[in-house]
Design a protein around this motif. Structure first.
Motif, PDB file in Angstrom:
ATOM      1  N   MET A 108       0.782  -1.255   0.000  1.00  0.00           N
ATOM      2  CA  MET A 108       0.000   0.000   0.000  1.00  0.00           C
ATOM      3  C   MET A 108       0.807   1.296   0.000  1.00  0.00           C
ATOM      4  O   MET A 108       0.369   2.211  -0.700  1.00  0.00           O
ATOM      5  CB  MET A 108      -0.981  -0.049   1.169  1.00  0.00           C
ATOM      6  N   PRO A 109       1.980   1.508   0.662  1.00  0.00           N
ATOM      7  CA  PRO A 109       2.484   0.810   1.840  1.00  0.00           C
ATOM      8  C   PRO A 109       1.772   1.300   3.103  1.00  0.00           C
ATOM      9  O   PRO A 109       1.031   2.272   3.018  1.00  0.00           O
ATOM     10  CB  PRO A 109       3.954   1.194   1.837  1.00  0.00           C
ATOM     11  N   PRO A 110       1.986   0.749   4.300  1.00  0.00           N
ATOM     12  CA  PRO A 110       2.867  -0.405   4.503  1.00  0.00           C
ATOM     13  C   PRO A 110       2.223  -1.676   3.981  1.00  0.00           C
ATOM     14  O   PRO A 110       1.042  -1.675   3.658  1.00  0.00           O
ATOM     15  CB  PRO A 110       3.010  -0.447   6.030  1.00  0.00           C
ATOM     16  N   THR A 111       3.002  -2.746   3.900  1.00  0.00           N
ATOM     17  CA  THR A 111       2.489  -3.998   3.373  1.00  0.00           C
ATOM     18  C   THR A 111       1.410  -4.539   4.301  1.00  0.00           C
ATOM     19  O   THR A 111       1.662  -4.807   5.465  1.00  0.00           O
ATOM     20  CB  THR A 111       3.617  -5.029   3.239  1.00  0.00           C
ATOM     21  N   CYS A 112       0.195  -4.672   3.774  1.00  0.00           N
ATOM     22  CA  CYS A 112      -0.955  -5.090   4.570  1.00  0.00           C
ATOM     23  C   CYS A 112      -1.553  -6.377   4.012  1.00  0.00           C
ATOM     24  O   CYS A 112      -1.484  -6.627   2.808  1.00  0.00           O
ATOM     25  CB  CYS A 112      -2.034  -4.015   4.587  1.00  0.00           C
ATOM     26  N   VAL A 113      -2.145  -7.164   4.885  1.00  0.00           N
ATOM     27  CA  VAL A 113      -2.825  -8.384   4.465  1.00  0.00           C
ATOM     28  C   VAL A 113      -4.212  -8.427   5.103  1.00  0.00           C
ATOM     29  O   VAL A 113      -4.349  -8.785   6.275  1.00  0.00           O
ATOM     30  CB  VAL A 113      -2.024  -9.644   4.842  1.00  0.00           C
ATOM     31  N   PRO A 114      -5.254  -8.037   4.370  1.00  0.00           N
ATOM     32  CA  PRO A 114      -6.618  -8.265   4.852  1.00  0.00           C
ATOM     33  C   PRO A 114      -6.988  -9.724   4.631  1.00  0.00           C
ATOM     34  O   PRO A 114      -6.715 -10.288   3.574  1.00  0.00           O
ATOM     35  CB  PRO A 114      -7.463  -7.327   3.984  1.00  0.00           C
ATOM     36  N   CYS A 115      -7.593 -10.360   5.639  1.00  0.00           N
ATOM     37  CA  CYS A 115      -7.953 -11.783   5.565  1.00  0.00           C
ATOM     38  C   CYS A 115      -9.440 -11.969   5.859  1.00  0.00           C
ATOM     39  O   CYS A 115     -10.027 -11.222   6.633  1.00  0.00           O
ATOM     40  CB  CYS A 115      -7.161 -12.603   6.582  1.00  0.00           C
ATOM     41  N   SER A 116     -10.020 -12.983   5.243  1.00  0.00           N
ATOM     42  CA  SER A 116     -11.360 -13.414   5.619  1.00  0.00           C
ATOM     43  C   SER A 116     -11.247 -14.786   6.263  1.00  0.00           C
ATOM     44  O   SER A 116     -10.333 -15.556   5.952  1.00  0.00           O
ATOM     45  CB  SER A 116     -12.277 -13.477   4.387  1.00  0.00           C
ATOM     46  N   LEU A 117     -12.163 -15.096   7.169  1.00  0.00           N
ATOM     47  CA  LEU A 117     -12.140 -16.382   7.860  1.00  0.00           C
ATOM     48  C   LEU A 117     -13.165 -17.335   7.258  1.00  0.00           C
ATOM     49  O   LEU A 117     -14.041 -16.933   6.494  1.00  0.00           O
ATOM     50  CB  LEU A 117     -12.412 -16.178   9.355  1.00  0.00           C
ATOM     51  N   ARG A 118     -13.047 -18.591   7.639  1.00  0.00           N
ATOM     52  CA  ARG A 118     -13.937 -19.625   7.114  1.00  0.00           C
ATOM     53  C   ARG A 118     -15.296 -19.554   7.820  1.00  0.00           C
ATOM     54  O   ARG A 118     -15.411 -19.921   8.979  1.00  0.00           O
ATOM     55  CB  ARG A 118     -13.315 -21.004   7.291  1.00  0.00           C
ATOM     56  N   THR A 119     -16.289 -19.042   7.097  1.00  0.00           N
ATOM     57  CA  THR A 119     -17.641 -18.939   7.641  1.00  0.00           C
ATOM     58  C   THR A 119     -18.631 -19.561   6.668  1.00  0.00           C
ATOM     59  O   THR A 119     -18.289 -19.901   5.534  1.00  0.00           O
ATOM     60  CB  THR A 119     -18.038 -17.472   7.886  1.00  0.00           C
ATOM     61  N   LEU A 120     -19.879 -19.669   7.138  1.00  0.00           N
ATOM     62  CA  LEU A 120     -20.966 -20.152   6.279  1.00  0.00           C
ATOM     63  C   LEU A 120     -21.599 -18.974   5.553  1.00  0.00           C
ATOM     64  O   LEU A 120     -22.815 -18.872   5.462  1.00  0.00           O
ATOM     65  CB  LEU A 120     -22.011 -20.891   7.128  1.00  0.00           C
ATOM     66  N   GLY A 121     -20.763 -18.075   5.057  1.00  0.00           N
ATOM     67  CA  GLY A 121     -21.250 -16.856   4.401  1.00  0.00           C
ATOM     68  C   GLY A 121     -22.145 -17.124   3.221  1.00  0.00           C
ATOM     69  O   GLY A 121     -23.022 -16.329   2.899  1.00  0.00           O
ATOM     70  N   SER A 122     -21.917 -18.255   2.534  1.00  0.00           N
ATOM     71  CA  SER A 122     -22.737 -18.576   1.369  1.00  0.00           C
ATOM     72  C   SER A 122     -24.196 -18.806   1.768  1.00  0.00           C
ATOM     73  O   SER A 122     -25.097 -18.750   0.944  1.00  0.00           O
ATOM     74  CB  SER A 122     -22.189 -19.820   0.669  1.00  0.00           C
ATOM     75  N   LEU A 123     -24.431 -19.070   3.061  1.00  0.00           N
ATOM     76  CA  LEU A 123     -25.784 -19.275   3.560  1.00  0.00           C
ATOM     77  C   LEU A 123     -26.341 -18.009   4.207  1.00  0.00           C
ATOM     78  O   LEU A 123     -27.382 -18.035   4.843  1.00  0.00           O
ATOM     79  CB  LEU A 123     -25.799 -20.415   4.580  1.00  0.00           C
TER      80      LEU A 123
END
Length: 221
Positions: A108-123
């Motif tokens: 960007m900087p600084p070097t960033c990592v946005p993460c998503s977690l394992r959810t039942l989002g499809s539902l």
């Protein structure tokens, strides 16, 4: 194998030039490969080598039964004096943080990592998947929903993720590739949200998308 692209057709060949653990560049050969760019020998030579192998620009691996498993499309970030391939870094994040579903290494900087977690989002819910809940229980965490981690700041899970990011940084070969900040998002990446699609085009778009939020990202140790 349902999760793969299948095997090479008769008369064609597929090979993977490994350059990062078991994942590498996918090359294909056969009558199905185009002959080249019309009146553009330079571009043709960039895509097809002297032996007729087409360098697809994609990453993947061949399993023990020769099924091709496609990974992500190669994309590089240019940093001062260095070119960084983000794909191996993202794969390391998911390996060290198994409850992460998706992530972006963004300069960007600084070097960033946005993460998503394992959810039942499809539902339409933010409930963690059964595998993620089981993993949380192994860490002595009682979290069952994304809000337990994002909104309530579950200290056990947040510390585990922080240690995972530290482990990723310990494996990189360049300071330019270090993850400086990270964040757990309140929803998964999606096509509609503009984070998924052609990675070569969307990395820049997603980096801009989270640029304003980067001040609230967690700092890596």
């Amino acid at each position: 194998m349902l999760s793969s692209c299948g095997k090479s057709l008769p008369g064609t060949h597929t090979q993977v030039q490994k350059d990062e653990e078991d994942i590498g560049s996918i090359h294909i050969w056969g009558r199905n490969v185009f002959m080249g760019y019309l009146n553009d020998e330079e571009s043709t030579q960039e895509k097809i080598d002297l032996h007729g192998w087409l360098h697809t620009g994609d990453l993947g691996f061949l399993d023990t039964d020769e099924f091709l498993c496609h990974g992500q499309r190669r994309g590089c970030h240019h940093t001062p004096g260095e070119k960084i391939n983000p794909n191996p870094i993202e794969e390391r994040v998911k390996r060290h943080v198994p409850i992460a579903r998706s992530c972006w290494w963004a300069r960007m900087p600084p070097t960033c990592v946005p993460c998503s977690l394992r959810t039942l989002g499809s539902l339409g819910t933010h409930v963690l998947t059964s595998e993620a809940i089981t993993f949380c229980r192994k860490l002595k965490s009682q979290s069952t929903r994304l809000s337990d981690i994002v909104d309530d700041g579950d200290p056990v899970i947040m510390e585990f993720i922080r240690q995972g990011i530290d482990a990723v940084n310990a494996e990189v070969t360049s300071d330019c590739a270090n993850i400086v900040q990270w964040a757990i998002l309140d929803k998964d990446f999606s096509m509609a949200g503009g984070q998924l699609g052609d990675l070569l085009l969307l990395r820049h778009h997603s980096a801009k998308m989270y640029e304003d939020e980067s001040e609230s990202f967690n700092a890596a140790s």
